[in-house]
Design an enzyme around this catalytic site. Sequence first.
Site, mmCIF file in Angstrom:
data_model
loop_
_atom_site.group_PDB
_atom_site.id
_atom_site.type_symbol
_atom_site.label_atom_id
_atom_site.label_comp_id
_atom_site.label_asym_id
_atom_site.label_seq_id
_atom_site.Cartn_x
_atom_site.Cartn_y
_atom_site.Cartn_z
ATOM 1 N N ASN A 9 21.297 3.748 20.230
ATOM 2 C CA ASN A 9 20.417 2.874 19.461
ATOM 3 C C ASN A 9 20.975 1.462 19.638
ATOM 4 O OD1 ASN A 9 18.996 1.417 17.586
ATOM 5 N ND2 ASN A 9 19.864 2.428 15.786
ATOM 6 N N LYS A 11 19.830 -1.248 18.595
ATOM 7 C CA LYS A 11 19.538 -2.158 17.475
ATOM 8 C C LYS A 11 19.024 -3.495 18.045
ATOM 9 C CE LYS A 11 22.762 0.422 14.725
ATOM 10 N NZ LYS A 11 23.694 0.474 13.618
ATOM 11 N N HIS A 94 15.523 4.454 9.999
ATOM 12 C CA HIS A 94 16.949 4.109 10.085
ATOM 13 C C HIS A 94 17.350 3.408 8.781
ATOM 14 C CE1 HIS A 94 20.698 2.288 11.338
ATOM 15 N NE2 HIS A 94 20.723 3.140 12.335
ATOM 16 N N GLU A 96 19.021 0.879 8.234
ATOM 17 C CA GLU A 96 18.866 -0.578 8.283
ATOM 18 C C GLU A 96 17.417 -0.960 8.032
ATOM 19 O OE1 GLU A 96 20.693 -0.958 12.105
ATOM 20 O OE2 GLU A 96 22.618 -0.425 11.218
ATOM 21 N N GLU A 166 22.959 10.072 9.304
ATOM 22 C CA GLU A 166 23.813 8.900 9.438
ATOM 23 C C GLU A 166 24.275 8.443 8.061
ATOM 24 O OE1 GLU A 166 22.880 6.741 13.417
ATOM 25 O OE2 GLU A 166 21.594 5.924 11.869
ATOM 26 N N GLY A 172 28.701 1.379 11.765
ATOM 27 C CA GLY A 172 29.248 0.074 12.151
ATOM 28 C C GLY A 172 30.548 -0.276 11.441
ATOM 29 N N SER A 212 29.629 5.347 13.863
ATOM 30 C CA SER A 212 30.915 5.083 14.529
ATOM 31 C C SER A 212 31.293 6.157 15.556
ATOM 32 C CB SER A 212 32.026 4.907 13.489
ATOM 33 O OG SER A 212 31.744 3.800 12.650
HETATM 34 P P1 13P Z 1 27.430 2.672 15.009
HETATM 35 O O1 13P Z 1 27.607 3.724 16.074
HETATM 36 O O2 13P Z 1 27.579 1.279 15.501
HETATM 37 O O3 13P Z 1 28.263 2.977 13.791
HETATM 38 O O4 13P Z 1 25.896 2.767 14.526
HETATM 39 C C1 13P Z 1 25.364 4.002 14.169
HETATM 40 C C2 13P Z 1 23.900 3.876 14.026
HETATM 41 O O5 13P Z 1 23.403 3.283 13.102
HETATM 42 C C3 13P Z 1 23.056 4.473 15.082
HETATM 43 O O6 13P Z 1 21.726 4.503 14.703
#
Ligand code: 13P
Length: 248
Positions: A9, A11, A94, A96, A166, A172, A212
Amino acid sequence: MRIPLIAGNWKMFKTPQEAEAFCERFRKLYKDTDVQALICAPAIDIPAVVEGFEGSDVKVGAQNVYFEKEGAYTGEVSVEMLKAAGCSFCIVGHSERRQYFGETDETVNKKAKALIAGGIRPIICVGESEDIRIAGTQNEHVKAQLIGAFEGIPASDAVKCVIAYEPIWAIGTGRVATPEQAGDMCSFIRETLIELYDEDTADEIIIQYGGSVKPENISEIMDQPEIDGALVGGASLDPDKFMAIIDF
Ligand code: 13P
């Protein structure tokens, strides 16, 4: 038999030129593995990624979609547009998007239904915040998200969905959930799917872990019997790291 799905992803990272450079390097590194690899790119990068992966097994997906067919919805992208561009998956819900863009279980459900109708497989994200984890109510929270997301979706369509667990506190942050925490929640998700549908249906649905994920921790995550893949943020931006993850 569930084929493991490891998805990047991206982002809101990478211009089309940077996406092209990623594909160029990735194709040099790429070798066949036992997993299905997928990159979910920003909408503007999708043509570059589709072209960059042409002739390979790597699939391309989006990170969001609007559920209406077409119309006066400035700034939005439809299922048909994603399909025509070459997407076979799309992330929905997601954390976010739930946090910054008002995504709710109801919109997740509408988007999942629209995607399935248009022949794109939804990757439905669920997961709890740190406060919920501290309170110990993560199972109830994730169950409610699943009930909302799958409302009115028949078993024959549910099997086309992917679920990504997640935990928000692991996204992150470098704080990966322990393999046991991730595995326990993915087992709980599978049990919930049995309650919502039946054992055969639940057995077919791919459940990913995200938060992560790196080349160093992918093996122990994939060792968990109910985890069928990963949704990778930061580490998917680097072709060498992403290749190392899919070739764990
Ligand atoms: P990270 O792998 O950067 O922690 O992000 C995970 C994520 O949100 C994937 O959709």
